[in-house]
Design an enzyme around this catalytic site. Sequence first.
Site, PDB file in Angstrom:
ATOM      1  N   ARG A 216       0.844  -1.197   0.000  1.00 38.43           N
ATOM      2  CA  ARG A 216       0.000   0.000   0.000  1.00 38.43           C
ATOM      3  C   ARG A 216       0.881   1.250   0.000  1.00 38.43           C
ATOM      4  NH1 ARG A 216      -3.555  -2.715  -1.549  1.00 38.43           N
ATOM      5  NH2 ARG A 216      -5.665  -2.965  -0.725  1.00 38.43           N
TER       6      ARG A 216
ATOM      7  N   HIS B  12      -0.618  -0.177  -9.689  1.00 40.41           N
ATOM      8  CA  HIS B  12      -1.389  -1.041  -8.769  1.00 40.41           C
ATOM      9  C   HIS B  12      -1.999  -2.249  -9.519  1.00 40.41           C
ATOM     10  CE1 HIS B  12      -3.673  -1.155  -4.719  1.00 40.41           C
ATOM     11  NE2 HIS B  12      -3.627  -2.368  -5.243  1.00 40.41           N
TER      12      HIS B  12
ATOM     13  N   GLU C  29      -3.951   7.344  -5.334  1.00 39.59           N
ATOM     14  CA  GLU C  29      -4.331   6.423  -6.422  1.00 39.59           C
ATOM     15  C   GLU C  29      -5.771   6.660  -6.817  1.00 39.59           C
ATOM     16  OE1 GLU C  29      -3.602   2.314  -5.603  1.00 39.59           O
ATOM     17  OE2 GLU C  29      -1.570   2.678  -4.927  1.00 39.59           O
TER      18      GLU C  29
HETATM   19  C1  8YV Z   1      -6.460  -5.561  -6.030  1.00 35.77           C
HETATM   20  C2  8YV Z   1      -5.184  -5.179  -3.806  1.00 35.77           C
HETATM   21  O1  8YV Z   1      -6.166  -5.334  -7.360  1.00 35.77           O
HETATM   22  O2  8YV Z   1      -6.294  -7.107  -3.014  1.00 35.77           O
HETATM   23  C3  8YV Z   1      -5.781  -6.033  -2.748  1.00 35.77           C
HETATM   24  O3  8YV Z   1      -5.733  -5.610  -1.578  1.00 35.77           O
HETATM   25  O4  8YV Z   1      -4.612  -4.222  -3.519  1.00 35.77           O
HETATM   26  C4  8YV Z   1      -5.196  -5.507  -5.263  1.00 35.77           C
HETATM   27  O5  8YV Z   1      -4.534  -6.705  -5.430  1.00 35.77           O
HETATM   28  C5  8YV Z   1      -7.574  -4.659  -5.694  1.00 35.77           C
HETATM   29  O6  8YV Z   1      -7.688  -4.366  -4.367  1.00 35.77           O
HETATM   30  C6  8YV Z   1      -8.847  -5.267  -6.210  1.00 35.77           C
HETATM   31  O7  8YV Z   1      -9.954  -4.733  -5.608  1.00 35.77           O
END
Ligand code: 8YV
Length: 319
Positions: free
Chosen positions: A239, A286, A268
């Site tokens: 993150r 991301h 983001e």
């Molecule tokens: C995803 C992510 O692409 O799973 C997570 O926490 O950060 C990513 O892998 C995204 O959140 C999909 O909603």
Amino acid sequence: MIKPRIWITRRLSDATLERAQRDYDVVINYEDTPGTADQIIAASAEFDGIIPCHSEHFTAEVVAQFSDRLKIVANHSVGIDHCDLQALKDRGIFVTNTPDVLSDATAELAMLLMLGAARHAVAGDRIVRSGAWDSWSPAFMVGKQVTGARLGIIGMGRVGRAFAAKARGFDMEVHYYNRSALPEDQAYGSTYHDSVESLLGVADFLSLHCPATAETTNLMNAERFALLPQGAVIVNSARGALIDETALMATLSAGHVAAAGLDCFQNEPGGNPAFSGYDNIFMLPHIGSATKQTRDAMGFRALDNLDAFFAGQTPYDTL
Ligand code: 8YV
């Protein structure tokens, strides 16, 4: 039997949408725009469940305006920093995530970031692509060798462990900081450090794999960058909140940290425009879990959680 009514906030994989349409009365946001606070509040009156992504923010303020219909938020993500868990729980709403299924894809991307940052991927690609590559020298684009180097991992959860496994394929010496040491049969010989500070001292490469919480915000700040060995490379596929981005640019400019590989940013989508002035920051937007196989698995995991809930069971991934 009346099917539960579900809102899918983003364009999930085709296989996921097909299964959701088979089993639920589903509304899909094919436009694929992030759900706004107003849309989420309105959805709490119209739907029994929501499958959101990390792009939909369930803040305490939003949840306070909820109607009573919504019963479950089955996240299509492992990270849940976009959800005020307590506020949702206080309203009796179940919250689930999608652990395990994205660990390998995310760890693969962390490896790409580490290698790309260590070996001048940004400058190298640009010079070839732009036609500016007109000479070669043994001193040209000399990078930092990954094989055999010391790797520090902060957060030895599922993704951290998947990354460690891949790093062992590069003969890296793995060190880690975690709230507690792993059992011997999961540590595979990696060395536990009981403080971040102790870990940083040996981290020629540092990879972050912990969630964004109040405690981990700006985890890597100016003081901690200074503790890394000269020429360290930092990788963040977790993150953006974990890195003080101003401090990162300062340490890169000073030449203490040599390079960074980043898949996530404080802001983001968009990232940090000032980073574009640094060829030694290798960036991706991301996409850690963005493989076809993993997108299907994430969608199916979210649906498994909904299925369990609507069958009267506690969903497997209840938080
Ligand atoms: C995803 C992510 O692409 O799973 C997570 O926490 O950060 C990513 O892998 C995204 O959140 C999909 O909603």
